[in-house]
Scaffold this active site. Structure first.
Site, PDB file in Angstrom:
ATOM      1  N   ASP A 118       0.860  -1.176   0.000  1.00 10.21           N
ATOM      2  CA  ASP A 118       0.000   0.000   0.000  1.00 10.21           C
ATOM      3  C   ASP A 118       0.902   1.233   0.000  1.00 10.21           C
ATOM      4  OD1 ASP A 118      -2.485   1.531   0.455  1.00 10.21           O
ATOM      5  OD2 ASP A 118      -3.226  -0.361   1.271  1.00 10.21           O
ATOM      6  N   ASP A 224      -3.117   4.639  -2.308  1.00  9.29           N
ATOM      7  CA  ASP A 224      -4.176   5.212  -1.493  1.00  9.29           C
ATOM      8  C   ASP A 224      -4.606   6.588  -2.020  1.00  9.29           C
ATOM      9  OD1 ASP A 224      -5.563   4.757   1.138  1.00  9.29           O
ATOM     10  OD2 ASP A 224      -4.668   6.696   1.592  1.00  9.29           O
ATOM     11  N   GLU A 282      -6.384   4.083  -6.011  1.00  9.97           N
ATOM     12  CA  GLU A 282      -7.707   4.242  -5.407  1.00  9.97           C
ATOM     13  C   GLU A 282      -8.217   5.643  -5.747  1.00  9.97           C
ATOM     14  OE1 GLU A 282      -9.866   4.101  -1.019  1.00  9.97           O
ATOM     15  OE2 GLU A 282      -7.969   5.149  -1.317  1.00  9.97           O
ATOM     16  N   HIS A 358     -11.266  -3.231   3.108  1.00  6.30           N
ATOM     17  CA  HIS A 358     -11.212  -2.862   4.527  1.00  6.30           C
ATOM     18  C   HIS A 358     -12.020  -1.602   4.837  1.00  6.30           C
ATOM     19  CE1 HIS A 358      -8.441  -0.245   2.561  1.00  6.30           C
ATOM     20  NE2 HIS A 358      -8.317   0.483   3.652  1.00  6.30           N
ATOM     21  N   ASP A 359     -12.560  -0.937   3.815  1.00  5.93           N
ATOM     22  CA  ASP A 359     -13.382   0.259   4.048  1.00  5.93           C
ATOM     23  C   ASP A 359     -14.873  -0.029   3.872  1.00  5.93           C
ATOM     24  OD1 ASP A 359     -11.109   1.877   4.443  1.00  5.93           O
ATOM     25  OD2 ASP A 359     -10.936   2.279   2.296  1.00  5.93           O
TER      26      ASP A 359
HETATM   27  C1  GLC Z   1      -8.186   5.189   1.855  1.00 11.24           C
HETATM   28  C2  GLC Z   1      -8.060   3.952   2.718  1.00 11.24           C
HETATM   29  C3  GLC Z   1      -8.761   4.206   4.015  1.00 11.24           C
HETATM   30  C4  GLC Z   1      -8.121   5.389   4.693  1.00 11.24           C
HETATM   31  C5  GLC Z   1      -8.080   6.609   3.773  1.00 11.24           C
HETATM   32  C6  GLC Z   1      -7.142   7.642   4.287  1.00 11.24           C
HETATM   33  O1  GLC Z   1      -9.498   5.424   1.485  1.00 11.24           O
HETATM   34  O2  GLC Z   1      -8.544   2.843   2.048  1.00 11.24           O
HETATM   35  O3  GLC Z   1      -8.746   3.077   4.844  1.00 11.24           O
HETATM   36  O4  GLC Z   1      -8.833   5.692   5.858  1.00 11.24           O
HETATM   37  O5  GLC Z   1      -7.628   6.287   2.492  1.00 11.24           O
HETATM   38  O6  GLC Z   1      -5.816   7.218   4.147  1.00 11.24           O
END
Ligand code: GLC
Ligand code: CA
Length: 612
Positions: A118, A224, A282, A358-359
């Site tokens: 990540d 991320d 992402e 995980h979100d």
């Molecule tokens: C992304 C991650 C999430 C995190 C956010 C801030 O969306 O997947 O878990 O809280 O970024 O880093």
């Protein structure tokens, strides 16, 4: 516009021979996301760790996994569970040492798998050295590594943040720092200050760090919130849409901002293009396919693919309010899948397929049916939905077991995510302020929202056995283990059961991996059933091969009539049943050949895929 075949000069349209670039290893790969703190604890401190992952590598290989993606394992105060990094060059001691990471990586490679890390570079932890130095004085050389601004003085003489942006995790996106009398920007928690990507030194430091991990053996990155790197010049106020709040949602000023593509192209040129790696960005808070494709179109030379969140947002009132639920319909799901399955394929746009991470809460509880009667069927139906789409497929830990949300009887104290707690507090404070003296406030709707959608549901420890704490740890787990682990919802029980969700996942993942048709084929909805409230029916075609995918998302039995539809007559009576979530996978009772008839019956939550 003509329906295009898959892109590629060297493709013979009548045969399934794909050219080199179209066959890239990461396209047919099955990627498994590990949330390290909850995967497996090797030393009894209640926290999952690198050696724990190492000890489960055979499990992952046997499931059919090609690439592991590790959520962050870097040094971190864990305010946002590792998405707040305090040192990019070391692992958090709670997860293990760099040596443990090397051993894990070697173990992954020895088994023919790859490892993706990540990359969290929109922000760091406030405990990162860079930030400590940056906040120390206005003249520090690292001052400009983050986004600092003086406050605005309002008429009442009270200082206000530089603009009205709301943080994704509630409250203003700015925090006041007394030492230098300025505010710093944080799109997420106050403990996650945003890096200033307009500063070339910041970019160069990130590239250097990326090379460190790639040279050490990492096979790529999940990036991320990569579409948030560049903010609108001058950081202007967002339009006021919420009169009752001093802060406003501001994605128009930070999502897909003015220079984000310049930066990612530079990253590609300076780092990514020098390695044979996989990259996925992402990209939340935007559903514009045209905007999002810019990150992943091959000719743009940025990333291999992206995570877009249109499907994950169908049951949210707003992408920025994922915890405020909205009723969803099967037609929403169908429309989003069709949109992305058919989008810019002729230009080489490549999808990711995922339904959990995980979100997100667990899919059987959220979009399926987690009752005792239907849970297993509906988990397997979602397995069919994901394996039958084109793109690179991601599975989140425990999805292969059909895990569901934790019970409604669990109190607020079992929810550990800072985003959950901030959400709760925001409503509590508002309602308390509005309540008359002594009046009880009602928080039941907020609790309901958490029970459905909180990120916590996917973050509980992985259930390995029927032993105490599901065999996750010999100590006290950092989060409570879901109550159902002793009733068959654990790895050991499902490994020994041919009708388990695990056995089905293993089977369908193995099938997909060998299928150019499912990975690369074209997608077409069967028009007769486009508006069916319960059925999703579509075709995949690749050269001379066709898959007929029939999925029933309801409890009631349905009968489909396929004559005079998009399913051509030379498929009916010829295509054979390839995958079926009601079929017994016990090899001793191999079912007889079943061909596709013009009339097909689907039981509740049954899915069937016929292939010719
Ligand atoms: C992304 C991650 C999430 C995190 C956010 C801030 O969306 O997947 O878990 O809280 O970024 O880093
Ligand atoms: Ca541990």
């Amino acid at each position: 516009m003509s329906r295009s075949n898959i892109v590629l000069e060297s493709l013979d349209p009548h045969h399934s021979s794909l050219g080199q670039s179209e066959r890239a290893w990461w396209k047919s790969a099955i990627i498994y996301q590990i949330y390290p703190i909850s995967f497996f604890d090797s030393n009894g401190d209640g926290l999952g760790d690198l050696n724990g992952i190492y000890s489960k590598l055979d499990y992952l290989r046997d499931l059919g996994v090609d690439i592991l993606w590790l959520s962050p394992i870097y040094k971190s105060p864990l305010a946002d569970m590792g998405y707040d990094i305090a040192d990019y060059y070391s692992t958090d001691p709670r997860y293990g040492t760099l040596g443990d990471w090397d051993r894990l990586t070697k173990g992954v490679h020895d088994r023919g798998m790859k490892l993706v890390m990540d990359l969290v570079v929109n922000h760091t932890s406030d405990e990162h050295d860079w930030f400590t130095q940056s906040r120390s004085s206005k003249d520090h050389p690292k001052r400009n590594w983050y986004v600092w601004r003086p406050g605005k003085l309002s008429t009442d003489g009270v200082g206000r943040p530089p603009n009205n942006w709301r943080s994704v995790f509630q409250g203003p996106a700015w925090d006041y720092d007394e030492a230098t009398d300025e505010y710093y920007l944080h799109l997420y928690l106050t403990k996650q200050p945003d890096l200033n990507w307009d500063n070339e030194e910041v970019r160069e430091s990130v590239y250097k760090m990326m090379k460190f991990w790639l040279d050490r053996g990492c096979d790529g990155f999940r990036m991320d919130v990569i579409n948030l790197l560049s903010k609108t010049d001058g950081l202007p106020d967002a339009p006021v849409v919420d009169e009752n709040d001093p802060t406003q949602p501001a994605p128009m000023h930070y999502a897909n901002g003015p220079r984000v593509h310049e930066y990612i192209k530079e990253m590609n040129q300076k780092v990514l293009s020098h390695y044979d790696i996989f990259t996925v960005g992402e990209a939340p808070f935007s559903h514009s396919a045209d905007d999002l494709a810019e990150y992943a179109l091959p000719q743009n030379k940025e990333l291999k693919t992206i995570f877009q969140f249109e499907l994950m947002d169908i049951d949210s009132s707003d992408p920025l309010e994922p915890l405020i639920p909205k009723p969803w319909k099967l037609s929403d799901l169908k429309n989003v899948v069709e949109k992305w399955q058919t989008f810019k394929r002729e230009e080489g746009f490549w999808n990711t397929i995922f339904i959990e991470n995980h979100d997100q809460s667990r899919v059987v509880s959220r979009f399926g049916n987690d009752s005792e009667e239907w849970r297993s069927y509906s988990a397997k139906l979602f397995a069919l939905l994901v394996v039958s789409q084109g793109g690179t497929l991601f599975i989140y830990q425990g999805q292969e077991l059909g895990l569901k949300n934790f019970p409604e009887s669990w109190g607020l104290e079992e929810y550990k995510d800072a985003a959950t707690i901030n959400f709760w507090n925001r409503f509590k404070e508002r309602r308390t302020a509005e309540a008359k003296l002594g009046e009880e406030i009602d928080m039941s709707d907020v609790m309901k929202a958490l029970q459905r959608k909180a990120r916590d549901h996917s973050r509980v420890p992985m259930p390995w056995t029927a032993d105490p704490h599901a065999g996750f740890t010999t100590g006290t787990p950092w989060m409570r283990v879901n109550d159902d682990y002793a009733q068959g919802w654990n790895v050991e029980a499902q490994l020994g059961n041919k009708t388990s969700v695990y056995a089905f996942y293993r089977h369908v993942l193995g099938y997909r991996k060998k299928s150019d048709l499912l990975v690369h084929g074209d997608f077409r909805v069967i028009e007769r059933y486009r508006d069916h409230p319960q059925v999703f029916a579509f075709l995949r075609t690749f050269g001379p091969t066709t898959a007929v995918v029939l999925l029933n998302f309801g409890q009631e039995q349905v009968t489909l009539a396929l004559e005079d539809t998009d399913v051509s007559p030379n498929i009916v009576e010829f295509a054979e049943l390839a995958l079926d979530n009601y079929r017994d996978l016990d090899t001793n009772t191999e079912p007889g050949r079943e061909v596709l008839h013009a009339s097909v019956i689907l039981e509740g939550y049954q899915g069937k895929i016929f292939v010719k």
